[in-house]
Design a protein around this motif. Structure first.
Motif, mmCIF file in Angstrom:
data_model
loop_
_atom_site.group_PDB
_atom_site.id
_atom_site.type_symbol
_atom_site.label_atom_id
_atom_site.label_comp_id
_atom_site.label_asym_id
_atom_site.label_seq_id
_atom_site.Cartn_x
_atom_site.Cartn_y
_atom_site.Cartn_z
ATOM 1 N N ASP A 133 -9.905 2.723 -39.855
ATOM 2 C CA ASP A 133 -11.272 2.327 -39.517
ATOM 3 C C ASP A 133 -11.412 0.801 -39.578
ATOM 4 N N GLY A 134 -12.090 0.257 -38.564
ATOM 5 C CA GLY A 134 -12.373 -1.175 -38.545
ATOM 6 C C GLY A 134 -11.279 -2.035 -37.955
ATOM 7 N N ARG A 139 -6.658 -8.646 -37.790
ATOM 8 C CA ARG A 139 -8.102 -8.847 -37.852
ATOM 9 C C ARG A 139 -8.440 -10.221 -37.294
ATOM 10 N N THR A 168 -9.067 -2.995 -34.728
ATOM 11 C CA THR A 168 -9.081 -2.836 -33.266
ATOM 12 C C THR A 168 -7.877 -3.498 -32.582
#
Length: 702
Positions: free
Chosen positions: A619-620, A676, A622
């Protein structure tokens, strides 16, 4: 960065690349339509988007009637060519190389025009207006557009013809005085008296050369250096002093000024001509013909007096022509081959020069051929028929030299990248077609030395690839020396460097020592890395023993020590001590570096299904970095021996995973790290892989 427009790209980029001869004459920034001046300011995601746009354009134009061959090659080399551009560090290095390449291409394109401008500036102090149109013609000969020529000329002053000042006369050409010639003759006579060997009539004969070698400055230099080395081995005395004085004349007459060497050659020819004149007149007195036997005798006599075979034949033919006789010379095989009667000495000189130039070109010596054809051009003078023939041969030699110089530079670059199989092919071709190209293309070794080195490395790789062995160390070490040997890489792919075992920490007397059991792979060298509690890492060093002392002051939280075995440039999986319990080793397949608290959630469940890499996205997250290495598992996301490429979750969903390029050898090791973005938009890659973020891709089915 301007938006990508396909039609504009095809006309502006593809057409230019095709016209220059393909991707080798271009750079990655041009091929992907990236602004070179903004290489350091471009964001990674913007560059990746542009790479994807250009790649998609290439895919659509693979069947284009004009560009299909060029596009097919660009598609095949896309992965390797685009990899350095995807990250800022590699992009900056690639930009430096691209700037250097463009400067070199511009120098080659503008060389003809710049030389003409320099000569005009030197002669007139500017560019006369009446000669402006001539510069346009010269520029167009070099393939320059009118606007490029005009832009180049803006740097220089255009002057009216009325302002042209007659330049001062050129400095006098150094001449060979009779006193200097007498000194050389006296020294050569003394040299003959002091050693028991054939007579030494000229400085050329001192170097075991003749007048035909006057223009071969490289050969004269090497022979002079060899004679100097032999002289250094002689005891001190008059003989050594005479050689030293003669070498001074060799450098000041034969090597200092081309005009001086040519004058010495002409003086030698004149001296031998006067010696042969009465002998030729006597030989043709009865039959008005110089027979084959007489011609052969005179030819040998002229060569004993220092003339080359070409000059000797020209002198004898000229003397016979002066006497009104024909010539029946002997061929190299001893058969009588009649020559047509020469029209004049000048014609014979340029004609024999052309024959010598063609012979040198056939023998694979274009540099020598260029020097000989320059002599033929001077001998031709203002004869238009002779000039046309000389120009045709000179153009052929120039084409061979340009192609050979480009091949030699490519071969040197391939050897520098350890791609000796490809380099050997070019070196061997140059050895057949242009074995003296190293005289005009600088390098740290001669062409023959480069050729021999490449042959030895490829032969050693062939032998290692075909042999069966228990010790894989030589195989792995050879793989570190040569990168493009397919059989060697295939043989080495089945071997892995075993990791060290049981790493442990011993503390005594304020010193910390890391110890481990050796790897089962022979001849291993061990790299030890210290990983602090804050996630920072520092290499302590490399050692061939099984322990290393850490001189860093102790910290409240014990650090982790990572030990990796290295053989021939190939790394094993790292073995690490445990931070909580010093002296207890983790699994050899533990990650190469401890994850820092700021790392994004790790990628998990990495697997290879056919030719596709799949994994689970946390999750989170990309974006992810896919790291592939053929010889061993990647040590960390920044492993310098691995190939890394970024993928977004959108592209992952469109493709159903991450497709593996067919250019990547199989089997190979795959690992995926999460990424990130900082608030400023910069991409940050995790410092380590997750526990289930590694997989191995098996060999492809045949």
């Amino acid at each position: 960065m301007e938006p990508f427009v396909g039609n504009d790209y095809r006309k502006r980029v593809l057409a230019a690349v095709e016209r220059r001869g393909g991707p080798d004459a271009s750079d990655s920034f041009e091929l992907y339509d990236l602004p070179l001046d903004e290489a350091e300011r471009l964001a990674d995601d913007a560059v990746s988007h542009r790479l994807d746009e250009v790649w998609a354009f290439w895919q659509k134009h693979r069947d284009h009637p004009k560009y299909r061959i060029l596009v097919a090659r660009l598609v095949a080399e896309h992965d390797a060519r685009s990899a350095p551009l995807r990250h800022k560090t590699g992009r900056i290095a690639e930009a430096r190389a691209a700037r250097t390449g463009r400067e070199l291409r511009d120098q080659e394109r503008f060389e003809l025009l710049d030389n003409a401008i320099a000569r005009l500036n030197e002669r007139y102090g500017g560019i006369p207006a009446s000669k402006r149109a001539g510069l346009d013609d010269i520029g167009s000969m070099g393939g320059l557009a009118p606007e490029e020529i005009a832009r180049r000329l803006r740097r220089h002053r255009i002057i009216d013809d009325t302002d042209v000042v007659t330049p001062p006369p050129p400095p006098p050409v150094p001449s060979l005085t009779s006193r200097r010639r007498s000194q050389i003759a006296e020294l050569l006579a003394e040299f003959d008296r002091l050693h028991d060997d054939d007579p030494t009539p000229t400085l050329f004969a001192l170097l075991h050369l003749d007048t035909d070698d006057t223009a071969d400055r490289g050969l004269i230099t090497s022979r002079a250096a060899a004679l100097n080395d032999r002289a250094r081995e002689l005891p001190a005395g008059r003989f050594r002093a005479v050689i030293d004085e003669l070498l001074v004349h060799v450098h000041s007459v034969l090597l200092a000024e081309t005009a001086l060497a040519e004058e010495y050659r002409r003086a030698t020819i004149e001296e031998v001509t006067e010696y042969l004149r009465p002998r030729v007149r006597a030989a043709v007195l009865v039959e008005d013909e110089l027979g084959a036997d007489d011609h052969g005798f005179l030819l040998e006599d002229a060569q004993r007096r220092g003339l080359g075979r070409r000059d000797a034949r020209a002198v004898i033919a000229g003397l016979a022509d002066d006497a009104g006789a024909t010539v029946q010379p002997t061929s190299s095989g001893g058969h009588h081959t009649p020559d047509p009667p020469p029209a004049g000495t000048r014609e014979r000189l340029w004609d024999s020069g052309l024959r010598a130039a063609r012979a040198a070109l056939r023998a694979g010596r274009p540099v020598r051929a260029q020097e000989v054809v320059d002599d033929a051009r001077r001998a031709a003078g203002d004869d238009p028929a002779a000039s046309r023939q000389v120009a045709a041969v000179a153009d052929e030699i120039d084409r061979v030299l340009r192609r050979a110089a480009g091949d030699y530079r490519r071969a040197l670059a391939l050897a520098g990248d350890r791609r000796f199989v490809a380099a050997l092919e070019l070196f061997e071709a140059l050895g057949r077609e242009a074995r003296d190209i190293d005289l005009v293309v600088p390098g740290n070794m001669s062409l023959a030395d480069h050729l021999e080195r490449a042959r030895q490395i490829v032969a050693a790789a062939d032998e290692l690839a075909g042999a069966s062995r228990a010790d894989v160390t030589p195989l792995l070490e050879m793989q570190g020396r040569i990168a493009d040997h397919e059989e060697l890489n295939t043989a080495a792919a089945g071997y892995a460097v075993d990791p060290p075992r049981n790493p442990r920490v011993l503390s005594a007397a304020g010193a910390t020592t890391v110890q481990w059991d050796p790897s089962s792979t022979p001849s291993a060298v061990y790299r030890v890395v210290r990983i602090g509690a804050d996630g920072s890492s520092r290499t302590l060093g490399r050692t061939s023993s099984t322990e290393l002392t850490d001189g860093t002051p102790a910290e409240p939280t014990p650090p982790v020590y990572e030990v990796t075995a290295v053989v021939g440039g190939r790394h094993s999986a790292p073995a690490c001590t445990d931070a909580g319990r010093p002296g207890v080793a983790t699994s050899p397949t533990a990650p190469a570096a401890a994850a820092t608290p700021s790392d994004p959630p790790p990628i998990s469940a990495v697997r290879v299904e056919g030719d596709t890499i799949r994994f689970d996205w946390p999750d989170g997250v990309t974006e992810a970095m896919v790291v592939i290495r053929t010889d061993a598992a990647p040590s960390d996301p920044a492993d310098p021996r691995a190939t890394a490429s970024k993928v977004t979750n959108m592209r992952y969903q469109i493709d159903g995973g991450v497709p593996m390029s067919t250019n990547i050898p199989r089997p190979c090791h795959v690992a995926v790290a999460s990424c990130r973005r900082t608030p400023a938009g910069a991409l940050v890659v995790a410092s380590a892989f997750g526990r289930s973020a590694r997989a191995q891709a098996p060999a492809r089915d045949c």
